[in-house]
Write a protein that holds these residues in place. Structure first.
Motif, PDB file in Angstrom:
ATOM      1  N   ASN A  26      12.525 -29.958  65.653  1.00  0.00           N
ATOM      2  CA  ASN A  26      11.538 -29.429  64.693  1.00  0.00           C
ATOM      3  C   ASN A  26      10.486 -30.465  64.310  1.00  0.00           C
ATOM      4  O   ASN A  26       9.344 -30.125  64.022  1.00  0.00           O
ATOM      5  CB  ASN A  26      12.236 -28.949  63.424  1.00  0.00           C
ATOM      6  CG  ASN A  26      13.103 -27.730  63.693  1.00  0.00           C
ATOM      7  OD1 ASN A  26      12.736 -26.858  64.484  1.00  0.00           O
ATOM      8  ND2 ASN A  26      14.259 -27.669  63.054  1.00  0.00           N
ATOM      9  N   ASP A  29       7.390 -35.464  67.818  1.00  0.00           N
ATOM     10  CA  ASP A  29       6.005 -35.872  68.084  1.00  0.00           C
ATOM     11  C   ASP A  29       5.675 -35.617  69.549  1.00  0.00           C
ATOM     12  O   ASP A  29       4.528 -35.432  69.917  1.00  0.00           O
ATOM     13  CB  ASP A  29       5.838 -37.386  67.855  1.00  0.00           C
ATOM     14  CG  ASP A  29       5.816 -37.727  66.386  1.00  0.00           C
ATOM     15  OD1 ASP A  29       5.507 -36.833  65.582  1.00  0.00           O
ATOM     16  OD2 ASP A  29       6.116 -38.880  66.051  1.00  0.00           O
ATOM     17  N   ARG A  49       2.613 -34.420  74.276  1.00  0.00           N
ATOM     18  CA  ARG A  49       2.381 -35.076  72.982  1.00  0.00           C
ATOM     19  C   ARG A  49       1.786 -34.051  72.029  1.00  0.00           C
ATOM     20  O   ARG A  49       0.687 -33.558  72.261  1.00  0.00           O
ATOM     21  CB  ARG A  49       1.408 -36.249  73.160  1.00  0.00           C
ATOM     22  CG  ARG A  49       1.937 -37.333  74.075  1.00  0.00           C
ATOM     23  CD  ARG A  49       0.943 -38.471  74.215  1.00  0.00           C
ATOM     24  NE  ARG A  49       1.407 -39.426  75.214  1.00  0.00           N
ATOM     25  CZ  ARG A  49       0.683 -40.471  75.634  1.00  0.00           C
ATOM     26  NH1 ARG A  49      -0.532 -40.682  75.126  1.00  0.00           N
ATOM     27  NH2 ARG A  49       1.167 -41.290  76.530  1.00  0.00           N
ATOM     28  N   PHE A  50       2.528 -33.765  70.959  1.00  0.00           N
ATOM     29  CA  PHE A  50       2.075 -32.705  70.053  1.00  0.00           C
ATOM     30  C   PHE A  50       0.896 -33.129  69.184  1.00  0.00           C
ATOM     31  O   PHE A  50       0.009 -32.340  68.920  1.00  0.00           O
ATOM     32  CB  PHE A  50       3.253 -32.209  69.206  1.00  0.00           C
ATOM     33  CG  PHE A  50       4.316 -31.582  70.065  1.00  0.00           C
ATOM     34  CD1 PHE A  50       4.045 -30.440  70.790  1.00  0.00           C
ATOM     35  CD2 PHE A  50       5.567 -32.159  70.187  1.00  0.00           C
ATOM     36  CE1 PHE A  50       4.997 -29.875  71.618  1.00  0.00           C
ATOM     37  CE2 PHE A  50       6.529 -31.612  71.017  1.00  0.00           C
ATOM     38  CZ  PHE A  50       6.251 -30.461  71.733  1.00  0.00           C
ATOM     39  N   ARG A  51       0.874 -34.372  68.745  1.00  0.00           N
ATOM     40  CA  ARG A  51      -0.229 -34.817  67.885  1.00  0.00           C
ATOM     41  C   ARG A  51      -1.565 -34.807  68.616  1.00  0.00           C
ATOM     42  O   ARG A  51      -2.594 -34.503  68.045  1.00  0.00           O
ATOM     43  CB  ARG A  51       0.040 -36.236  67.373  1.00  0.00           C
ATOM     44  CG  ARG A  51       0.898 -36.220  66.121  1.00  0.00           C
ATOM     45  CD  ARG A  51       0.913 -37.587  65.471  1.00  0.00           C
ATOM     46  NE  ARG A  51       2.171 -37.812  64.814  1.00  0.00           N
ATOM     47  CZ  ARG A  51       2.656 -38.999  64.524  1.00  0.00           C
ATOM     48  NH1 ARG A  51       1.995 -40.091  64.867  1.00  0.00           N
ATOM     49  NH2 ARG A  51       3.814 -39.115  63.915  1.00  0.00           N
ATOM     50  N   SER A  53      -2.011 -32.964  71.237  1.00  0.00           N
ATOM     51  CA  SER A  53      -2.103 -31.657  71.871  1.00  0.00           C
ATOM     52  C   SER A  53      -2.434 -31.763  73.369  1.00  0.00           C
ATOM     53  O   SER A  53      -3.359 -31.124  73.864  1.00  0.00           O
ATOM     54  CB  SER A  53      -3.168 -30.834  71.148  1.00  0.00           C
ATOM     55  OG  SER A  53      -2.900 -29.486  71.344  1.00  0.00           O
ATOM     56  N   LEU A  74      -1.143 -27.108  76.246  1.00  0.00           N
ATOM     57  CA  LEU A  74       0.163 -27.328  75.617  1.00  0.00           C
ATOM     58  C   LEU A  74       0.612 -26.004  74.994  1.00  0.00           C
ATOM     59  O   LEU A  74       0.180 -25.644  73.912  1.00  0.00           O
ATOM     60  CB  LEU A  74       0.032 -28.428  74.561  1.00  0.00           C
ATOM     61  CG  LEU A  74       1.327 -29.035  74.033  1.00  0.00           C
ATOM     62  CD1 LEU A  74       2.107 -29.706  75.150  1.00  0.00           C
ATOM     63  CD2 LEU A  74       1.033 -30.066  72.960  1.00  0.00           C
ATOM     64  N   CYS A  75       1.462 -25.266  75.715  1.00  0.00           N
ATOM     65  CA  CYS A  75       1.781 -23.896  75.294  1.00  0.00           C
ATOM     66  C   CYS A  75       3.125 -23.809  74.572  1.00  0.00           C
ATOM     67  O   CYS A  75       3.713 -22.751  74.486  1.00  0.00           O
ATOM     68  CB  CYS A  75       1.791 -22.982  76.510  1.00  0.00           C
ATOM     69  SG  CYS A  75       3.025 -23.457  77.721  1.00  0.00           S
ATOM     70  N   PHE A  76       3.647 -24.945  74.094  1.00  0.00           N
ATOM     71  CA  PHE A  76       4.912 -24.896  73.346  1.00  0.00           C
ATOM     72  C   PHE A  76       4.776 -25.823  72.147  1.00  0.00           C
ATOM     73  O   PHE A  76       3.866 -26.662  72.104  1.00  0.00           O
ATOM     74  CB  PHE A  76       6.097 -25.273  74.239  1.00  0.00           C
ATOM     75  CG  PHE A  76       5.844 -26.438  75.140  1.00  0.00           C
ATOM     76  CD1 PHE A  76       5.996 -27.740  74.691  1.00  0.00           C
ATOM     77  CD2 PHE A  76       5.414 -26.242  76.450  1.00  0.00           C
ATOM     78  CE1 PHE A  76       5.755 -28.822  75.522  1.00  0.00           C
ATOM     79  CE2 PHE A  76       5.169 -27.326  77.292  1.00  0.00           C
ATOM     80  CZ  PHE A  76       5.337 -28.617  76.824  1.00  0.00           C
ATOM     81  N   SER A  77       5.673 -25.666  71.188  1.00  0.00           N
ATOM     82  CA  SER A  77       5.526 -26.434  69.952  1.00  0.00           C
ATOM     83  C   SER A  77       6.900 -26.872  69.447  1.00  0.00           C
ATOM     84  O   SER A  77       7.932 -26.358  69.898  1.00  0.00           O
ATOM     85  CB  SER A  77       4.818 -25.569  68.908  1.00  0.00           C
ATOM     86  OG  SER A  77       5.449 -24.318  68.836  1.00  0.00           O
ATOM     87  N   PRO A  78       6.928 -27.830  68.509  1.00  0.00           N
ATOM     88  CA  PRO A  78       8.212 -28.285  67.968  1.00  0.00           C
ATOM     89  C   PRO A  78       9.040 -27.106  67.455  1.00  0.00           C
ATOM     90  O   PRO A  78       8.491 -26.143  66.935  1.00  0.00           O
ATOM     91  CB  PRO A  78       7.789 -29.214  66.827  1.00  0.00           C
ATOM     92  CG  PRO A  78       6.464 -29.742  67.250  1.00  0.00           C
ATOM     93  CD  PRO A  78       5.803 -28.597  67.960  1.00  0.00           C
ATOM     94  N   SER A  80      10.783 -25.017  69.262  1.00  0.00           N
ATOM     95  CA  SER A  80      10.990 -23.895  70.193  1.00  0.00           C
ATOM     96  C   SER A  80      11.953 -24.256  71.327  1.00  0.00           C
ATOM     97  O   SER A  80      12.176 -25.422  71.640  1.00  0.00           O
ATOM     98  CB  SER A  80       9.655 -23.411  70.761  1.00  0.00           C
ATOM     99  OG  SER A  80       8.945 -24.460  71.344  1.00  0.00           O
TER     100      SER A  80
END
Lengths: 131, 135
Positions: A26, A29, A49-51, A53, A74-78, A80
């Motif tokens: 959840n 980063d 890298r989510f930050r 993107s 980036l088609c996924f997120s923390p 998931s």
């Protein structure tokens, strides 16, 4: 980043498909999936890298990083649960993301088999297979 | 035996399970699945023997503590065949491990090392791992 899962002595030949399923933390980063011959010899360093993107891919040859390649899809997120399909071909890697988008990265090191895999950071593998 | 796949940093906790699927070689004599902390500290050495060390169609289980083998346990069930795909399901608990064989037969093996997590898995012998899943 902390090592979450490491495999040595794999026998993944060219033409093989690796399927990796797992859950992103959840508070992640980012995370890394490395494939190659060992921690200093990576044919594919796959690093969402989510930050930023972005998905950064690179190779590492005898400890030296190559040139980065970035893909902003980036088609996924923390938080998931996701599945990747990685196809290992003679000239390139094809990584299929959960929405079908494909990231390709050249097989710069030219190895014909992969013996090493490592997962780092905010990704917990629930299943791993190759065929 | 040929050195097979080695996985580390698994962090499998009590109550969690591991499913391993792979191919048994057509001329298989024996294969091994080791689980534990590292190669010298195994809470489960699972060794189906088709024809090895004087055993025929027998599963030998053991533990290894600081490099020293424990007492062998022999399980009479043997639902394995050379040249086939097998799946073994292991549930890890504080007191024991439950092993479920391809035909559904289950048996327990004590967690003699009292490990709090399984971080190491290795396959050896005439067996090629194709799929690993954590549940």
């Amino acid at each position: 980043m902390s090592v979450k899962f490491e495999i040595a002595n794999m026998h993944v030949k060219q033409g093989s498909t690796l399927k990796i399923k797992g859950k992103i933390d959840n508070d992640a980063d980012g995370f890394v999936i490395n494939l190659g011959q060992g921690s200093e010899k990576l044919s594919l360093h796959f690093n969402p890298r989510f930050r930023e993107s972005t998905i950064v891919c690179n190779s590492k040859d005898s400890g030296k990083w190559g040139q980065e390649q970035r893909d902003n899809h980036l088609c996924f997120s923390p938080g998931s649960e996701i599945k990747f399909t990685m196809i290992f071909e003679s000239n390139e890697f094809k990584v299929k993301l959960p929405d079908g988008h494909q990231v390709t990265f050249p097989n710069r090191l030219g190895h014909s088999h992969l013996s090493y895999m490592c997962v780092k950071g905010g990704f917990n593998i629930t299943s791993f297979k190759y065929e | 035996m040929a050195c097979g796949l080695v996985a580390s940093n698994l962090n499998l906790k009590p109550g969690e399970s591991l499913r391993v699927r792979g191919e048994v070689a057509p001329d298989a004599k024996s294969f091994v699945l080791n689980l534990g902390k590292d190669s010298d500290n195994l809470c489960l050495h699972f060794n189906p023997r088709f024809d090895a060390h004087g055993d025929a169609n027998t599963i030998v289980c053991n533990s290894k503590d600081g490099g020293a083998w424990g007492t062998e346990h022999r399980e009479p069930a043997f639902p394995f065949q050379p040249g086939s795909i097998v799946e073994v399901f292991v549930t890890f608990n504080q007191t024991d491990l439950t092993i479920k064989l391809p035909d559904g037969h289950t048996f327990k093996f004590p967690n003699r090392l009292n490990l709090e997590a399984i971080n190491y898995m290795a396959a050896d012998g005439d067996f090629k791992i194709k799929c690993v899943a954590f549940e």
